[in-house]
Design a protein around this motif. Sequence first.
Motif, PDB file in Angstrom:
ATOM      1  N   MET A  15       0.814  -1.187   0.000  1.00 50.33           N
ATOM      2  CA  MET A  15       0.000   0.000   0.000  1.00 50.33           C
ATOM      3  C   MET A  15       0.862   1.258   0.000  1.00 50.33           C
ATOM      4  O   MET A  15       0.446   2.273  -0.546  1.00 50.33           O
ATOM      5  CB  MET A  15      -0.952  -0.001   1.195  1.00 50.33           C
ATOM      6  CG  MET A  15      -1.956   1.117   1.068  1.00 50.33           C
ATOM      7  SD  MET A  15      -3.300   1.212   2.251  1.00 50.33           S
ATOM      8  CE  MET A  15      -4.224  -0.229   1.950  1.00 50.33           C
ATOM      9  N   ILE A  16       2.041   1.164   0.598  1.00 56.16           N
ATOM     10  CA  ILE A  16       2.948   2.321   0.612  1.00 56.16           C
ATOM     11  C   ILE A  16       3.296   2.725  -0.815  1.00 56.16           C
ATOM     12  O   ILE A  16       3.262   3.908  -1.157  1.00 56.16           O
ATOM     13  CB  ILE A  16       4.230   2.017   1.423  1.00 56.16           C
ATOM     14  CG1 ILE A  16       3.903   1.678   2.886  1.00 56.16           C
ATOM     15  CG2 ILE A  16       5.217   3.179   1.338  1.00 56.16           C
ATOM     16  CD1 ILE A  16       3.174   2.766   3.645  1.00 56.16           C
ATOM     17  N   ARG A  17       3.566   1.740  -1.673  1.00 59.14           N
ATOM     18  CA  ARG A  17       3.884   2.050  -3.074  1.00 59.14           C
ATOM     19  C   ARG A  17       2.720   2.767  -3.752  1.00 59.14           C
ATOM     20  O   ARG A  17       2.927   3.690  -4.534  1.00 59.14           O
ATOM     21  CB  ARG A  17       4.236   0.774  -3.841  1.00 59.14           C
ATOM     22  CG  ARG A  17       5.682   0.377  -3.650  1.00 59.14           C
ATOM     23  CD  ARG A  17       6.042  -0.787  -4.516  1.00 59.14           C
ATOM     24  NE  ARG A  17       5.971  -1.946  -3.631  1.00 59.14           N
ATOM     25  CZ  ARG A  17       5.750  -3.181  -3.999  1.00 59.14           C
ATOM     26  NH1 ARG A  17       5.587  -3.479  -5.260  1.00 59.14           N
ATOM     27  NH2 ARG A  17       5.720  -4.156  -3.133  1.00 59.14           N
ATOM     28  N   ARG A  18       1.512   2.345  -3.451  1.00 52.64           N
ATOM     29  CA  ARG A  18       0.331   2.968  -4.063  1.00 52.64           C
ATOM     30  C   ARG A  18       0.173   4.415  -3.581  1.00 52.64           C
ATOM     31  O   ARG A  18      -0.138   5.301  -4.367  1.00 52.64           O
ATOM     32  CB  ARG A  18      -0.922   2.146  -3.735  1.00 52.64           C
ATOM     33  CG  ARG A  18      -2.176   2.724  -4.324  1.00 52.64           C
ATOM     34  CD  ARG A  18      -2.146   2.656  -5.857  1.00 52.64           C
ATOM     35  NE  ARG A  18      -3.376   3.213  -6.391  1.00 52.64           N
ATOM     36  CZ  ARG A  18      -3.431   4.049  -7.402  1.00 52.64           C
ATOM     37  NH1 ARG A  18      -2.336   4.419  -8.031  1.00 52.64           N
ATOM     38  NH2 ARG A  18      -4.570   4.513  -7.824  1.00 52.64           N
ATOM     39  N   ILE A  19       0.377   4.650  -2.308  1.00 48.57           N
ATOM     40  CA  ILE A  19       0.281   6.011  -1.764  1.00 48.57           C
ATOM     41  C   ILE A  19       1.334   6.907  -2.415  1.00 48.57           C
ATOM     42  O   ILE A  19       1.041   8.032  -2.833  1.00 48.57           O
ATOM     43  CB  ILE A  19       0.427   6.008  -0.224  1.00 48.57           C
ATOM     44  CG1 ILE A  19      -0.765   5.296   0.405  1.00 48.57           C
ATOM     45  CG2 ILE A  19       0.563   7.433   0.311  1.00 48.57           C
ATOM     46  CD1 ILE A  19      -0.597   4.989   1.878  1.00 48.57           C
TER      47      ILE A  19
END
Length: 101
Positions: free
Chosen positions: A1-5
Motif C-alpha cells: 500500500m505504501i507504493r500505491r500512496i
Amino acid sequence: MIRRIIALIQEGASLADMAVCTFTKASAADMRSKLYVKLKELSAKDKRFSDQLALLPQAQISTIHSFCQQLIKTYFYALDVDPDFEILDETEASAMLTGCA
C-alpha cells in the motif's frame, strides 16, 4: 500500500485528501511508520514529498472502525446521533447483551 500512496502523490494527490484504512491499530501504526521512512527518503530529491511529510502527523491513517467513528462524530447532526456517543468495548457489549450492565 505504501507504493500505491507514493504513486498517488507522484500523480498529484495529497495525504490531506486520503483516507488510508487498515484492520488493526498495529497495522495502521506500522503503515504510518513505513510511510514516514519512504517520504523522508524521497523528500531529499523532490519537494512534493517533503510537503507530504509535513502532512503525515495529521494524515487519516487508521482502522476502518476509527475512520467510521470519526465520520459519525463529525457528521452526527446529519445522522441524528448524539455527538457524545461512545463505542462499547467487547466486555461492555457482552454485559449489556446478557443484562448484567
